[in-house]
Motif scaffolding. Structure first.
Motif, short mmCIF file in Angstrom:
data_model
loop_
_atom_site.label_atom_id
_atom_site.label_comp_id
_atom_site.label_asym_id
_atom_site.label_seq_id
_atom_site.Cartn_x
_atom_site.Cartn_y
_atom_site.Cartn_z
N ARG A 154 31.70 47.42 44.05
CA ARG A 154 33.47 48.02 43.45
C ARG A 154 34.07 46.84 44.10
O ARG A 154 35.23 46.80 44.01
N SER A 155 33.82 46.36 45.16
CA SER A 155 35.20 44.79 45.77
C SER A 155 35.03 44.45 44.37
O SER A 155 36.81 43.58 44.41
N ARG A 156 34.05 43.69 43.57
CA ARG A 156 34.23 43.04 42.96
C ARG A 156 34.85 43.32 41.70
O ARG A 156 35.88 42.83 40.49
N ARG A 184 42.71 43.85 39.76
CA ARG A 184 43.78 42.76 40.71
C ARG A 184 44.39 41.92 40.44
O ARG A 184 45.59 42.16 40.21
N LYS A 185 43.39 41.40 39.65
CA LYS A 185 43.78 40.28 38.68
C LYS A 185 44.57 40.96 37.34
O LYS A 185 45.54 39.97 36.96
N ALA A 229 48.68 39.37 37.33
CA ALA A 229 48.39 39.07 35.28
C ALA A 229 49.87 40.44 34.72
O ALA A 229 51.10 39.11 34.45
N ILE A 230 50.04 41.49 34.91
CA ILE A 230 51.24 41.75 34.24
C ILE A 230 52.59 41.65 35.67
O ILE A 230 53.69 41.69 34.74
N LEU A 257 42.11 41.39 31.45
CA LEU A 257 42.32 42.89 30.93
C LEU A 257 40.73 42.29 30.34
O LEU A 257 39.56 43.04 30.20
N GLN A 258 40.18 41.43 29.57
CA GLN A 258 39.11 41.33 29.01
C GLN A 258 38.04 40.82 29.62
O GLN A 258 36.80 41.49 29.14
N ALA A 259 38.23 40.41 31.02
CA ALA A 259 37.41 39.71 31.68
C ALA A 259 36.84 41.28 32.75
O ALA A 259 35.15 41.39 33.26
#
Length: 88
Positions: A25-27, A33-34, A38-39, A51-53
């Motif tokens: 869940r943390s991962r 969050r990344k 970025a947004i 988003l792709q990641a």
């Protein structure tokens, strides 16, 4: 308190699964969050890559039983819409 051997074993297993699921869940939250960072920064290319990641990571959360299928679907949909709006 667990008394029978079976209930003691289940308690041990539950403890281990809890740790694994907590890490998963943390991962997943880190990846989401990344994308949101970025947004927020307004960087469309970075948001798209993030988003792709994040998408396979979220999908993995479903297969591992950490998150519900509809929850992940909703999160991906909303993030994708925000990224798309950023690019426009």
């Amino acid at each position: 308190m667990a008394n029978t051997p079976q209930s003691k074993k289940r308690a041990r297993q539950n403890e281990r699964r809890n740790d694994v699921n907590k890490a998963r869940r943390s991962r997943i939250r880190t990846f989401v969050r990344k994308v949101e960072e970025a947004i927020a920064s307004g960087d469309a290319d970075a948001a798209k890559l993030a988003l792709q990641a994040a998408q396979p990571e979220l999908a993995r959360g479903v297969t591992k039983g950490v998150l519900h299928k509809n929850t992940v679907s909703r999160k991906i949909s909303r993030l994708a819409a925000r990224v798309k709006a950023l690019q426009a």
